[in-house]
Design a protein around this motif. Sequence first.
Motif, PDB file in Angstrom:
ATOM      1  N   TYR A  41       0.834  -1.212   0.000  1.00 33.72           N
ATOM      2  CA  TYR A  41       0.000   0.000   0.000  1.00 33.72           C
ATOM      3  C   TYR A  41       0.866   1.258   0.000  1.00 33.72           C
ATOM      4  O   TYR A  41       0.612   2.208   0.749  1.00 33.72           O
ATOM      5  N   GLY A  42       1.933   1.244  -0.779  1.00 36.40           N
ATOM      6  CA  GLY A  42       2.775   2.431  -0.899  1.00 36.40           C
ATOM      7  C   GLY A  42       3.719   2.679   0.263  1.00 36.40           C
ATOM      8  O   GLY A  42       4.481   3.639   0.252  1.00 36.40           O
ATOM      9  N   LYS A  43       3.681   1.804   1.263  1.00 32.15           N
ATOM     10  CA  LYS A  43       4.587   1.970   2.413  1.00 32.15           C
ATOM     11  C   LYS A  43       5.636   0.859   2.420  1.00 32.15           C
ATOM     12  O   LYS A  43       5.356  -0.266   1.981  1.00 32.15           O
ATOM     13  N   LEU A  44       6.797   1.194   2.960  1.00 27.95           N
ATOM     14  CA  LEU A  44       7.853   0.200   3.103  1.00 27.95           C
ATOM     15  C   LEU A  44       7.564  -0.629   4.354  1.00 27.95           C
ATOM     16  O   LEU A  44       7.500  -0.084   5.454  1.00 27.95           O
ATOM     17  N   THR A  45       7.371  -1.956   4.199  1.00 26.87           N
ATOM     18  CA  THR A  45       7.032  -2.803   5.362  1.00 26.87           C
ATOM     19  C   THR A  45       8.221  -2.910   6.308  1.00 26.87           C
ATOM     20  O   THR A  45       8.076  -2.746   7.509  1.00 26.87           O
ATOM     21  N   HIS A  46       9.401  -3.189   5.786  1.00 29.11           N
ATOM     22  CA  HIS A  46      10.615  -3.161   6.605  1.00 29.11           C
ATOM     23  C   HIS A  46      11.833  -2.986   5.713  1.00 29.11           C
ATOM     24  O   HIS A  46      11.761  -3.195   4.495  1.00 29.11           O
ATOM     25  N   ILE A  47      12.944  -2.609   6.319  1.00 28.84           N
ATOM     26  CA  ILE A  47      14.179  -2.366   5.552  1.00 28.84           C
ATOM     27  C   ILE A  47      14.893  -3.695   5.314  1.00 28.84           C
ATOM     28  O   ILE A  47      15.177  -4.409   6.284  1.00 28.84           O
ATOM     29  N   PRO A  48      15.166  -4.051   4.056  1.00 31.49           N
ATOM     30  CA  PRO A  48      15.823  -5.335   3.759  1.00 31.49           C
ATOM     31  C   PRO A  48      17.186  -5.426   4.432  1.00 31.49           C
ATOM     32  O   PRO A  48      17.890  -4.411   4.535  1.00 31.49           O
ATOM     33  N   SER A  49      17.552  -6.628   4.833  1.00 26.78           N
ATOM     34  CA  SER A  49      18.878  -6.781   5.428  1.00 26.78           C
ATOM     35  C   SER A  49      19.935  -7.038   4.344  1.00 26.78           C
ATOM     36  O   SER A  49      21.083  -6.659   4.498  1.00 26.78           O
ATOM     37  N   GLN A  50      19.502  -7.680   3.270  1.00 28.55           N
ATOM     38  CA  GLN A  50      20.461  -7.905   2.185  1.00 28.55           C
ATOM     39  C   GLN A  50      20.817  -6.576   1.518  1.00 28.55           C
ATOM     40  O   GLN A  50      19.949  -5.827   1.088  1.00 28.55           O
ATOM     41  N   ARG A  51      22.118  -6.354   1.402  1.00 28.52           N
ATOM     42  CA  ARG A  51      22.610  -5.107   0.844  1.00 28.52           C
ATOM     43  C   ARG A  51      22.039  -4.829  -0.545  1.00 28.52           C
ATOM     44  O   ARG A  51      21.598  -3.726  -0.832  1.00 28.52           O
ATOM     45  N   LYS A  52      22.050  -5.853  -1.404  1.00 28.00           N
ATOM     46  CA  LYS A  52      21.572  -5.734  -2.785  1.00 28.00           C
ATOM     47  C   LYS A  52      20.119  -5.242  -2.826  1.00 28.00           C
ATOM     48  O   LYS A  52      19.771  -4.331  -3.588  1.00 28.00           O
ATOM     49  N   LYS A  53      19.304  -5.876  -1.984  1.00 30.14           N
ATOM     50  CA  LYS A  53      17.883  -5.511  -1.962  1.00 30.14           C
ATOM     51  C   LYS A  53      17.682  -4.117  -1.362  1.00 30.14           C
ATOM     52  O   LYS A  53      16.840  -3.347  -1.810  1.00 30.14           O
ATOM     53  N   ARG A  54      18.510  -3.809  -0.351  1.00 28.18           N
ATOM     54  CA  ARG A  54      18.408  -2.505   0.278  1.00 28.18           C
ATOM     55  C   ARG A  54      18.669  -1.410  -0.754  1.00 28.18           C
ATOM     56  O   ARG A  54      17.969  -0.392  -0.810  1.00 28.18           O
ATOM     57  N   GLU A  55      19.656  -1.661  -1.610  1.00 24.65           N
ATOM     58  CA  GLU A  55      19.996  -0.680  -2.628  1.00 24.65           C
ATOM     59  C   GLU A  55      18.828  -0.452  -3.593  1.00 24.65           C
ATOM     60  O   GLU A  55      18.522   0.698  -3.960  1.00 24.65           O
ATOM     61  N   ILE A  56      18.185  -1.536  -3.977  1.00 23.44           N
ATOM     62  CA  ILE A  56      17.042  -1.424  -4.899  1.00 23.44           C
ATOM     63  C   ILE A  56      15.936  -0.577  -4.269  1.00 23.44           C
ATOM     64  O   ILE A  56      15.375   0.315  -4.920  1.00 23.44           O
ATOM     65  N   ILE A  57      15.674  -0.819  -2.990  1.00 22.72           N
ATOM     66  CA  ILE A  57      14.629  -0.077  -2.281  1.00 22.72           C
ATOM     67  C   ILE A  57      14.982   1.408  -2.197  1.00 22.72           C
ATOM     68  O   ILE A  57      14.155   2.280  -2.451  1.00 22.72           O
ATOM     69  N   MET A  58      16.244   1.685  -1.885  1.00 23.78           N
ATOM     70  CA  MET A  58      16.679   3.075  -1.762  1.00 23.78           C
ATOM     71  C   MET A  58      16.546   3.810  -3.104  1.00 23.78           C
ATOM     72  O   MET A  58      16.132   4.967  -3.151  1.00 23.78           O
ATOM     73  N   LYS A  59      16.882   3.108  -4.171  1.00 24.27           N
ATOM     74  CA  LYS A  59      16.753   3.717  -5.493  1.00 24.27           C
ATOM     75  C   LYS A  59      15.288   3.997  -5.822  1.00 24.27           C
ATOM     76  O   LYS A  59      14.969   4.991  -6.479  1.00 24.27           O
ATOM     77  N   GLU A  60      14.415   3.115  -5.338  1.00 18.63           N
ATOM     78  CA  GLU A  60      12.982   3.305  -5.581  1.00 18.63           C
ATOM     79  C   GLU A  60      12.482   4.556  -4.865  1.00 18.63           C
ATOM     80  O   GLU A  60      11.777   5.381  -5.434  1.00 18.63           O
ATOM     81  N   ILE A  61      12.919   4.697  -3.621  1.00 18.49           N
ATOM     82  CA  ILE A  61      12.518   5.885  -2.865  1.00 18.49           C
ATOM     83  C   ILE A  61      13.100   7.148  -3.504  1.00 18.49           C
ATOM     84  O   ILE A  61      12.462   8.201  -3.562  1.00 18.49           O
ATOM     85  N   ALA A  62      14.313   7.009  -4.044  1.00 13.96           N
ATOM     86  CA  ALA A  62      14.988   8.168  -4.638  1.00 13.96           C
ATOM     87  C   ALA A  62      14.214   8.766  -5.798  1.00 13.96           C
ATOM     88  O   ALA A  62      14.421   9.927  -6.172  1.00 13.96           O
ATOM     89  N   LYS A  63      13.315   7.974  -6.379  1.00  8.57           N
ATOM     90  CA  LYS A  63      12.533   8.483  -7.518  1.00  8.57           C
ATOM     91  C   LYS A  63      11.640   9.656  -7.115  1.00  8.57           C
ATOM     92  O   LYS A  63      11.141  10.382  -7.971  1.00  8.57           O
ATOM     93  N   GLN A  64      11.449   9.845  -5.807  1.00 12.73           N
ATOM     94  CA  GLN A  64      10.648  10.963  -5.326  1.00 12.73           C
ATOM     95  C   GLN A  64      11.420  12.278  -5.382  1.00 12.73           C
ATOM     96  O   GLN A  64      10.847  13.349  -5.220  1.00 12.73           O
TER      97      GLN A  64
END
Lengths: 184, 184
Positions: free
Chosen positions: B107-130
């Motif tokens: 629902y547009g919210k981040l449920t939790h921060i991934p522990s895997q570095r690779k996945k964390r980077e993908i999430i951060m890039k997604e947020i960066a689109k804002q």
Amino acid sequence: MKDNLALLKVIADKTRLDILNILLNEDSYVEKLACELSLTPATVCYHLKKMEMLGLVKCSRSQFYIMYSLNRELFEKPLYEFIKTDRIPVSSTEKYEKEVISHFFRYGKLTHIPSQRKKREIIMKEIAKQFEQGRKYSEKEVNSIIHRFHEDHCTIRREMIGFGILGREKETYWLTENEKNNNC
Amino acid sequence: MKDNLALLKVIADKTRLDILNILLNEDSYVEKLACELSLTPATVCYHLKKMEMLGLVKCSRSQFYIMYSLNRELFEKPLYEFIKTDRIPVSSTEKYEKEVISHFFRYGKLTHIPSQRKKREIIMKEIAKQFEQGRKYSEKEVNSIIHRFHEDHCTIRREMIGFGILGREKETYWLTENEKNNNC
DNA sequence: GAAATGATTAGAGAATTATCTAATCATTAT
DNA sequence: ATAATGATTAGATAATTCTCTAATCATTTC
């Protein structure tokens, strides 16, 4: 087996392989591919057109973009299919010639002169192997050599000249340097 | 899938196709091939060595000659096998990223921060689109934007800087021009 | 061991071609 | 219609590589 060389040349390029790999996963269009591959649209277009010409990819306009997709059937065929050239391999020519020769010669003699032009030429070239390159022969010598194979040395001598295997000036004969009599 | 590009480049040559076609019929050796193809032995050798390096042909000394023969198994494989490159196609990367994103966002919210570095980077890039390219942000603004996705804006802000997605100087932040955040 | 023959390597010249920039064409949106 | 966007073409440059000659290496025969 239309033009395998051209097809292989088109596939054998880094950028085009990259494009094909992307298209393996999903259809795409010039701008998108250019961005993904860090190239200019002009370059991508150049490659896509090359591949299209050889039937590797197809394209069709879809609303705003021109979508390119793989011609997947082509890639199912074994590599074997792509290396065959139109060129008649020399070795199978050789095989054929051996067959013809063994058919018309018996115990070192020519049984009869073939009526087919193609076969006659093969036979004449075989007899020509008795002549040395660069040496001059009198008509008597020529007849004598041919006579080892067949009585009718006149016809054969005439044929050999007709095929351009023997050269002639007045009473002198010689083996021409036609690359077709090359013995490899 | 070792180095398909190199292999294709080696096959995609007129002379080498001619050689392969001859070897398709019978094994041969340098001098003979050179004569049949009207090339120098040096040239034929050059091509055979290239093909040998990539496993297209094998060679073995046989009395006087070094006989070359086809590695026939290779040619049975479909062309398909030869176009796959080591390069990870961008489009499947995209697919993977979409999976990761849909897994961590609800629902547009981040449920939790991934522990895997690779996945964390993908999430951060997604947020960066804002964030907009070229615009400067205060820390307050940054926190506010991030807060839309997750309470812990501090951790996320720090991660974004850590991955080099956000630049920072004193109290000012901005979206970096890292080509990795490129949206094509 | 010397000579002969086949295979390979090194270096140079010529031809092919992948890529870019800039300009133009074609289609869609305003 | 006009503007905007994507696709294509033309021309120039730079890199790759095929082919040759000449020299060298390797094996066999005398």
